[in-house]
Design a protein around this motif. Structure first.
Motif, PDB file in Angstrom:
ATOM      1  N   SER A  31     -13.879  -3.272  11.643  1.00 46.13           N
ATOM      2  CA  SER A  31     -12.592  -3.217  10.937  1.00 46.13           C
ATOM      3  C   SER A  31     -11.795  -4.467  11.299  1.00 46.13           C
ATOM      4  O   SER A  31     -11.693  -4.815  12.490  1.00 46.13           O
ATOM      5  CB  SER A  31     -11.830  -1.956  11.378  1.00 46.13           C
ATOM      6  N   GLN A  53     -16.734  -4.202   5.825  1.00 47.72           N
ATOM      7  CA  GLN A  53     -16.337  -3.464   7.030  1.00 47.72           C
ATOM      8  C   GLN A  53     -17.243  -2.242   7.151  1.00 47.72           C
ATOM      9  O   GLN A  53     -17.452  -1.516   6.168  1.00 47.72           O
ATOM     10  CB  GLN A  53     -14.894  -2.990   6.937  1.00 47.72           C
ATOM     11  N   ARG A  59      -5.052   4.997   6.071  1.00 49.75           N
ATOM     12  CA  ARG A  59      -3.946   5.736   6.687  1.00 49.75           C
ATOM     13  C   ARG A  59      -4.387   7.168   6.996  1.00 49.75           C
ATOM     14  O   ARG A  59      -5.321   7.678   6.385  1.00 49.75           O
ATOM     15  CB  ARG A  59      -2.737   5.735   5.746  1.00 49.75           C
ATOM     16  N   LYS A 124      -5.327   3.690  -7.885  1.00 45.34           N
ATOM     17  CA  LYS A 124      -5.082   2.915  -6.659  1.00 45.34           C
ATOM     18  C   LYS A 124      -6.103   1.802  -6.528  1.00 45.34           C
ATOM     19  O   LYS A 124      -7.304   2.054  -6.506  1.00 45.34           O
ATOM     20  CB  LYS A 124      -5.158   3.845  -5.444  1.00 45.34           C
ATOM     21  N   LEU A 129      -2.676  -0.568   5.789  1.00 47.57           N
ATOM     22  CA  LEU A 129      -2.557   0.143   7.067  1.00 47.57           C
ATOM     23  C   LEU A 129      -1.825  -0.775   8.039  1.00 47.57           C
ATOM     24  O   LEU A 129      -2.324  -1.855   8.371  1.00 47.57           O
ATOM     25  CB  LEU A 129      -3.957   0.465   7.609  1.00 47.57           C
ATOM     26  N   ILE A 141      -4.751  -5.100   4.826  1.00 47.07           N
ATOM     27  CA  ILE A 141      -4.662  -4.885   3.375  1.00 47.07           C
ATOM     28  C   ILE A 141      -6.074  -4.836   2.787  1.00 47.07           C
ATOM     29  O   ILE A 141      -6.890  -5.739   3.017  1.00 47.07           O
ATOM     30  CB  ILE A 141      -3.866  -6.024   2.700  1.00 47.07           C
ATOM     31  N   GLY A 142      -6.353  -3.778   2.073  1.00 48.27           N
ATOM     32  CA  GLY A 142      -7.625  -3.667   1.364  1.00 48.27           C
ATOM     33  C   GLY A 142      -7.356  -3.693  -0.131  1.00 48.27           C
ATOM     34  O   GLY A 142      -6.466  -2.979  -0.609  1.00 48.27           O
TER      35      GLY A 142
HETATM   36  C1  BTN Z   1      -4.887   3.224   2.995  1.00 48.79           C
HETATM   37  O1  BTN Z   1      -4.468   3.185   1.836  1.00 48.79           O
HETATM   38  O2  BTN Z   1      -5.278   4.293   3.502  1.00 48.79           O
HETATM   39  C2  BTN Z   1      -4.880   1.956   3.825  1.00 48.79           C
HETATM   40  C3  BTN Z   1      -6.159   1.199   3.692  1.00 48.79           C
HETATM   41  C4  BTN Z   1      -6.173  -0.097   4.486  1.00 48.79           C
HETATM   42  C5  BTN Z   1      -7.510  -0.792   4.424  1.00 48.79           C
HETATM   43  C6  BTN Z   1      -7.478  -2.154   5.058  1.00 48.79           C
HETATM   44  S1  BTN Z   1      -8.938  -3.105   4.722  1.00 48.79           S
HETATM   45  C7  BTN Z   1      -8.436  -4.295   5.884  1.00 48.79           C
HETATM   46  C8  BTN Z   1      -7.861  -3.541   7.072  1.00 48.79           C
HETATM   47  N1  BTN Z   1      -8.900  -3.126   7.979  1.00 48.79           N
HETATM   48  C9  BTN Z   1      -9.020  -1.811   8.069  1.00 48.79           C
HETATM   49  O3  BTN Z   1      -9.843  -1.190   8.784  1.00 48.79           O
HETATM   50  N2  BTN Z   1      -8.144  -1.218   7.256  1.00 48.79           N
HETATM   51  C10 BTN Z   1      -7.314  -2.204   6.566  1.00 48.79           C
END
Ligand code: BTN
Length: 259
Positions: A31, A53, A59, A124, A129, A141-142
């Protein structure tokens, strides 16, 4: 269009914001957020990008599905200036992501869903996160970009990618540059002017406004209507019995389009 991330090009484009030694790239990683948590404090921004990843985090302990070579997985670690307002930071990161995406797809179909999901035509395409360390913020940010994914029919959890929704491939390099630059600009405004500076932009893009939603309050599911946000970014939630709550964090699922 080049389909892999061009790290040298990205390093050069972003060099005024991210020093070269703070720029981290992985073909595969668990991650990008977890990686930046292990890094020492730095006064400048640190960036971590990955093609894939294996344990992408969302979240509320959920997974973030992170297939290889098609999407954006980007984390930034920064030290907010001391005494700067942090309230609303999570929403501002969502607005910055929406703004960056608006360079690549029709803006009128893009919306922000409290606190910081970006939706395209109600699906979405991006999640954020944010994690806090003693002094640092990690913003992960994903964005589902070129992934071929079926559009989910679940009305409570509609998903998609830019490609699955528009039929167009997007240049991930250009998107990353736009994302990091916009984030820097927006956070700068937040530190200097506070969250109220973004209120109008939020209202124009608010996906949930006056829609019927289901929300978790202290472990209990509640149904009611979203009524916008407060001056600090809390969701104004009106229960069916008329009681109004201000929610600082949580997740809202859309129940219907009844206004
Ligand atoms: C969500 O909407 O639940 C949040 C998702 C966040 C994903 C991103 S991808 C880059 C970063 N690394 C992670 O492990 N999570 C965030």
């Amino acid at each position: 269009m080049q389909d892999s991330l061009d790290i040298e090009r990205l390093k050069n484009h972003l060099s005024s914001l991210i020093p070269h030694d703070q720029f981290h790239y992985f073909d595969t990683i668990d991650s990008t957020n977890c990686f930046l948590k292990t890094q020492p404090d730095s006064s400048s921004w640190s960036l971590c990008l990955a093609e894939e990843q294996t344990a992408g985090r969302g979240r509320f302990g959920k997974n973030w599905i992170s297939p290889k070579g098609v999407n954006v997985y980007c984390s930034i670690r920064l030290m907010p200036p001391s005494l700067s307002p942090l309230s609303g930071a999570s929403l501002v990161c969502g607005l910055a992501t929406l703004k960056a995406l608006s360079n690549f797809m029709p803006t009128s179909n893009l919306h922000i869903k409290w606190p910081n999901d970006v939706l395209y035509q109600g699906h979405k395409i991006s999640g954020i996160l944010i994690e806090r360390q003693t002094k640092a913020l990690i913003i992960g940010i994903g964005i589902n970009v070129n992934a071929i994914m079926p559009l989910s029919d679940n009305p409570e959890k509609p998903w998609g990618s830019i490609y699955s929704l528009t039929g167009h491939l997007t240049d991930r390099n250009a998107l990353v540059v736009s994302l990091v630059e916009t984030l820097s600009q927006y956070l700068d405004h937040l530190w200097k002017k506070g969250f109220l500076y973004f209120a109008e932009e939020w209202n124009v893009n608010d996906y949930l406004i006056h829609k019927k939603v289901k929300i978790l309050i202290q472990g209990t599911e509640c149904v009611g209507f979203a009524r916008g946000i407060t001056g600090t970014g809390a969701l104004i939630f009106e229960k069916l019995n008329g009681e109004v709550h201000h929610l600082e964090s949580g997740e809202a699922s859309l129940l219907s389009f009844i206004a």
